[in-house]
Motif scaffolding. Structure first.
Motif, short mmCIF file in Angstrom:
data_model
loop_
_atom_site.label_atom_id
_atom_site.label_comp_id
_atom_site.label_asym_id
_atom_site.label_seq_id
_atom_site.Cartn_x
_atom_site.Cartn_y
_atom_site.Cartn_z
N ILE A 180 4.68 -15.43 -20.01
CA ILE A 180 4.26 -15.46 -21.40
C ILE A 180 3.24 -16.59 -21.54
CG2 ILE A 180 6.14 -16.98 -22.17
CD1 ILE A 180 6.24 -15.28 -24.76
N SER A 181 2.19 -16.32 -22.27
CA SER A 181 1.17 -17.36 -22.47
C SER A 181 1.67 -18.38 -23.49
CB SER A 181 -0.13 -16.73 -22.97
OG SER A 181 0.03 -16.29 -24.31
N PRO A 182 1.15 -19.59 -23.44
CA PRO A 182 1.55 -20.58 -24.44
C PRO A 182 1.28 -20.12 -25.88
CG PRO A 182 0.42 -21.66 -22.63
CD PRO A 182 0.28 -20.18 -22.42
N ALA A 227 6.15 -25.59 -17.71
CA ALA A 227 5.92 -26.78 -18.54
C ALA A 227 4.77 -26.60 -19.51
CB ALA A 227 5.67 -27.98 -17.64
N ASN A 228 3.87 -25.65 -19.24
CA ASN A 228 2.76 -25.40 -20.16
C ASN A 228 3.23 -24.88 -21.52
OD1 ASN A 228 3.52 -22.91 -19.02
ND2 ASN A 228 1.49 -22.05 -19.28
N LEU A 229 4.50 -24.49 -21.64
CA LEU A 229 5.04 -24.02 -22.92
C LEU A 229 5.57 -25.16 -23.78
CD1 LEU A 229 7.06 -20.89 -21.69
CD2 LEU A 229 4.70 -20.98 -22.52
N ILE A 230 5.78 -26.32 -23.19
CA ILE A 230 6.37 -27.45 -23.92
C ILE A 230 5.54 -27.87 -25.12
CG2 ILE A 230 7.06 -29.87 -23.74
CD1 ILE A 230 8.04 -29.19 -20.87
N SER A 264 3.77 -26.18 -27.13
CA SER A 264 4.01 -25.22 -28.21
C SER A 264 5.32 -25.52 -28.92
CB SER A 264 4.03 -23.78 -27.67
OG SER A 264 2.78 -23.45 -27.11
N ALA A 265 6.36 -25.80 -28.16
CA ALA A 265 7.66 -26.10 -28.75
C ALA A 265 7.60 -27.42 -29.53
CB ALA A 265 8.73 -26.17 -27.66
N VAL A 266 6.92 -28.41 -28.99
CA VAL A 266 6.81 -29.71 -29.67
C VAL A 266 6.04 -29.56 -30.98
CG1 VAL A 266 5.81 -32.03 -29.48
CG2 VAL A 266 7.07 -31.05 -27.56
N GLU A 267 4.99 -28.74 -30.98
CA GLU A 267 4.22 -28.49 -32.21
C GLU A 267 5.10 -27.91 -33.31
OE1 GLU A 267 0.77 -26.08 -31.51
OE2 GLU A 267 0.06 -27.41 -29.92
N LEU A 268 6.11 -27.15 -32.91
CA LEU A 268 7.00 -26.52 -33.89
C LEU A 268 8.19 -27.41 -34.25
CD1 LEU A 268 6.94 -22.85 -32.56
CD2 LEU A 268 5.81 -23.77 -34.60
N GLY A 269 8.20 -28.64 -33.75
CA GLY A 269 9.23 -29.60 -34.15
C GLY A 269 10.38 -29.78 -33.18
N PHE A 270 10.32 -29.15 -32.01
CA PHE A 270 11.39 -29.33 -31.04
C PHE A 270 11.27 -30.70 -30.40
CE2 PHE A 270 11.49 -24.82 -31.61
CZ PHE A 270 12.80 -24.48 -31.38
#
Length: 84
Positions: free
Chosen positions: A36-38, A69-72, A74-80
């Motif tokens: 899955i792409s970021p 790790a390239n997905l991290i 995206s998760a941080v941007e959403l508040g994770f």
């Protein structure tokens, strides 16, 4: 009963809710999908979080392997946040 509600939510054809499990504490357990792409991950994670919030889920725990790790960001941007 809650698990059925969540499964139906994830099975709706128009839904882009990410595949996940739930636990006894009304939380969502999500392992990052492979291939899955970021950008797609961020979009679907955002949609999924909205659906889970509407379903009364209390928290979301992500498992992202080092190879993805390239997905991290995206998760941080959403508040994770990282949990040790």
């Amino acid at each position: 009963m809650e698990r059925r509600k969540e499964e139906k939510l994830a099975d709706r054809p128009a839904s882009r809710v990410l595949p996940h499990r739930t636990d006894a504490y009304s939380s969502v357990l999500l392992s990052a999908p492979q291939h899955i792409s970021p950008e797609e991950f961020r979009e679907r994670l955002c949609e999924s979080c909205s659906a889970w919030r509407s379903a009364g889920r209390k928290g979301v725990f992500l498992q992202i392997p080092t190879a993805q790790a390239n997905l991290i960001p995206s998760a941080v941007e959403l508040g994770f946040k990282f949990h040790a």
